[in-house]
Structure formats: C-alpha cells, structure tokens
Design an enzyme around this catalytic site. Structure first.
Site, PDB file in Angstrom:
ATOM      1  CG  MET A  30      -2.795  12.441   2.406  1.00 14.07           C
ATOM      2  SD  MET A  30      -2.034  13.521   2.594  1.00 14.07           S
ATOM      3  CE  MET A  30      -0.175  13.772   2.586  1.00 14.07           C
ATOM      4  N   GLY A  31      -4.057   8.214  -0.160  1.00 13.06           N
ATOM      5  CA  GLY A  31      -4.488   7.838  -1.587  1.00 13.06           C
ATOM      6  C   GLY A  31      -3.133   7.223  -1.494  1.00 13.06           C
ATOM      7  CG  LEU A  33      -4.958   3.547  -0.848  1.00 16.50           C
ATOM      8  CD1 LEU A  33      -6.597   2.607  -0.627  1.00 16.50           C
ATOM      9  CD2 LEU A  33      -4.574   4.052   0.926  1.00 16.50           C
ATOM     10  CG  HIS A  34       1.017   1.485   1.854  1.00 20.40           C
ATOM     11  ND1 HIS A  34       0.874   0.656   3.366  1.00 20.40           N
ATOM     12  CD2 HIS A  34       1.864   2.796   1.845  1.00 20.40           C
ATOM     13  CE1 HIS A  34       0.987   1.538   3.658  1.00 20.40           C
ATOM     14  NE2 HIS A  34       1.665   3.416   3.214  1.00 20.40           N
ATOM     15  CD  GLU A  35      -1.848  -5.695   3.819  1.00 20.69           C
ATOM     16  OE1 GLU A  35      -1.787  -5.790   1.621  1.00 20.69           O
ATOM     17  OE2 GLU A  35      -2.094  -6.819   3.572  1.00 20.69           O
ATOM     18  N   GLY A  36      -0.157  -1.081   4.431  1.00 17.04           N
ATOM     19  CA  GLY A  36      -0.320  -0.726   5.496  1.00 17.04           C
ATOM     20  C   GLY A  36      -1.682  -0.247   5.822  1.00 17.04           C
ATOM     21  CG  HIS A  37      -2.978   3.615   3.075  1.00 22.47           C
ATOM     22  ND1 HIS A  37      -1.478   3.630   2.001  1.00 22.47           N
ATOM     23  CD2 HIS A  37      -2.858   4.708   4.458  1.00 22.47           C
ATOM     24  CE1 HIS A  37      -0.751   4.557   2.728  1.00 22.47           C
ATOM     25  NE2 HIS A  37      -1.538   5.009   3.411  1.00 22.47           N
ATOM     26  CE  LYS A 150       6.823   4.746   7.402  1.00 21.26           C
ATOM     27  NZ  LYS A 150       6.493   5.930   7.143  1.00 21.26           N
ATOM     28  CB  SER A 187       2.868   6.582  -0.103  1.00 23.87           C
ATOM     29  OG  SER A 187       1.534   6.489   0.684  1.00 23.87           O
TER      30      SER A 187
HETATM   31  O1  PAF Z   1      -1.444   9.798   7.548  1.00 21.45           O
HETATM   32  C1  PAF Z   1      -1.745  10.709   6.598  1.00 21.45           C
HETATM   33  O2  PAF Z   1      -1.816   9.936   5.205  1.00 21.45           O
HETATM   34  C2  PAF Z   1      -1.932  12.460   6.475  1.00 21.45           C
HETATM   35  O3  PAF Z   1      -1.805  13.242   7.133  1.00 21.45           O
HETATM   36  C3  PAF Z   1      -4.159  12.256   6.386  1.00 21.45           C
HETATM   37  C4  PAF Z   1      -3.457  11.773   8.129  1.00 21.45           C
HETATM   38  C5  PAF Z   1      -4.835  11.595   5.952  1.00 21.45           C
HETATM   39  C6  PAF Z   1      -4.029  13.476   6.912  1.00 21.45           C
HETATM   40  O4  PAF Z   1      -4.089  14.490   5.710  1.00 21.45           O
END
Ligand code: PAF
Length: 284
Positions: A30-31, A33-37, A150, A187
């Site tokens: 869902m944007g 973004l941090h190091e986890g993403h 997580k 986030s």
């Molecule tokens: O974990 C998330 O950021 C959201 O739940 C996901 C998986 C992108 C679905 O919107």
C-alpha cells in the site's frame, strides 16, 4: 523501471515476459515503503526474472473508523526506492481502475482464521485484503508472490484462499525485517513520538524472553501472562497476547511449534509483532 496505472497497460507490459515464459515475481503493497517492503522486493529480484510491485491503498480493507483518507501516500519517494531495488514494473492503479464504477457483488471471505487475533478488532479487514489480493493476483498472474511474515495472519489468510480457490501462484513468506533495536519495521512506526519509539522495542524483547522461558519449560499461560504484564508496565494498551499453532489453530500448551502474537497500542498507534518458537522433545 516502468510505471503502469491501468490493468491493460500492465498486461501489455507483461506480454513479452509471459510469451518468453519468464518467472514473474509480485510484491503487493500500500506504499509508504520501508526497508521491510524493500526486502520483499529484493527476495523477488533474487528469485524471479521480472519483478512487479503494486502500490494501492485499498479502501475495502479499512474499517469505518480507520483512516483510509489519511493513509500516507508517498508515491514519488516510493518510486525512487523501487527503482533502486531494481523493480521492473510499478503498478499504481486508481481506486476506479481497481474497482470500476459498477457495484461490486462479489466477496472473498476466509472463515475461522479471519475471526481471531486482528480479525476481532478489525471486522471485515481480511475480507478486503482477500478481495484485493485475489484481484491483484488475477491481474499480474505472477509465478511467485511475496508477503511479509510480520503480518502472519494476513499471510495465513492469503495462503488459505490461494489454496481454496486454486489460484496458480506460489506464496512466499519473507521473515520480519527489524530495526537494530528489534522493532519490527512497519509504516505505522512513523506515527510514534520519540519517547514511544524508544519504548516500542520492548515488544520484541518480551517476545524473546517468552521464547526463552518456553524453551526452559515454563507453562505457556504463565509465559503469555508475563508478556502482557511487561507490556502493561511499559505503558502499552494490550489488544492481545496469544499463542497459536503455525496454522493459527488454538493451542493450550507448548507441545508443538507455536507462534507468539502481540498486538498493543502506544498512544494511538497499534503495533503488531510475532515470534515462532520451535518445539523439541527435550524441552524443560
Ligand atoms: O500488507 C499490505 O500492505 C496490504 O494488506 C496488502 C497485502 C498490500 C493488500 O492491500
């Protein structure tokens, strides 16, 4: 890195990769973004030929009292981070693009495991997640999709409907990324005051202590209660401290691998974390 905002555009961009039977990896976000993403993206990069990341703040997973409108939207900054992590395609659709203007009559509901833990405080949340992830998997049609451990319950829900609906994708769980002091990256950490940020790592410290006690043979209910008390004393408002089997079924005792779950609030910020403890017959 290419950015696509329409389903058609994304399909066109992926056409050559599909024709060449390239391995497509997908990370849904869902944007903000941090190091986890970024670690999810790195894992996708490591295993796949083409990496697609979606950024979509999904309205159907927000409850009426949860702030969909104020969810941080940081597309420009996120794009830079994704380009650095060698993402190939950023898919950033609008709500209209994802849900259209006609009324939606279809729901995806995973039973039982959505009615526990975070599902108790956030009714309908996992229905929204299941719906949007199903749609994204149908749109991207990846070989592998990567989700963070997580959100352990979310990952279990996704694995369940992927299996139940025979969606042809391999779901890969990626271990939690932690700050140097142990706090699980999220986030939501950005909402913490300096003082709260200093307190927050106590969650992981208590989980680690709990793990050590379980491995020494202390009873599960005593261990969970110690975590609860530790959180209370540190000023958290505890939502839950629970143990479940790895498939999220209830457990009363530590006689198999368990996952310890915490959800607790510091001020208005709800933090979650979890830790798996492996069982071995020699414990105690
Ligand atoms: O974990 C998330 O950021 C959201 O739940 C996901 C998986 C992108 C679905 O919107």
């Amino acid at each position: 890195m290419k950015t696509e905002t329409s389903i058609q555009g994304l399909s066109a961009s992926l056409q050559t990769a599909r024709a060449a039977r390239k391995v497509i990896g997908f990370v849904a976000t869902m944007g903000n973004l941090h190091e986890g993403h970024i670690n999810l993206v790195r894992e996708a990069r490591r295993l796949c030929d083409v990496v697609v990341v979606s950024i979509f703040v999904n309205p159907t997973q927000f409850g009426p009292n949860e702030d969909f409108d104020n969810y941080p939207r940081t597309l420009e900054q996120d794009s830079h981070l994704l380009a650095e992590a060698e993402c190939d395609i950023l898919f950033a659709p609008s709500v209209e693009q994802m849900y259209g203007s006609r009324p939606r009559l279809t729901n995806i509901r995973v039973e039982k495991i959505t009615e526990d833990l975070c599902g108790l405080q956030r009714p309908g949340h996992f229905d929204g997640v299941a719906l949007v992830v199903t749609k994204l998997l149908n749109i991207v049609q990846p070989t592998y999709a990567f989700f963070g451990e997580k959100d352990y319950q979310q990952l279990a829900v996704i694995r369940q409907f992927v299996q139940d609906l025979s969606i042809p994708v391999d779901i890969i769980g990626v271990p939690i990324t932690r700050a140097a002091d142990g706090l699980a990256l999220s986030s939501r950490n950005g909402y913490l005051s300096e003082e709260q940020r200093n307190t927050a790592p106590i969650i992981y410290q208590l989980l680690q202590q709990a793990k050590a006690k379980l491995l020494q043979g202390v009873a599960l209910d005593v261990v969970l209660n110690d975590v609860k008390q530790g959180l209370d004393q540190a000023g958290f408002v505890v939502d839950y401290v629970e143990a479940r089997a790895t498939n999220l079924l209830h457990v009363e005792t530590f006689e198999q691998d368990v996952v310890l779950f915490v959800a607790a609030k510091l001020g208005n910020t709800r933090l979650i974390d979890n830790l798996m403890v492996k069982y071995s017959k020699s414990i105690g």
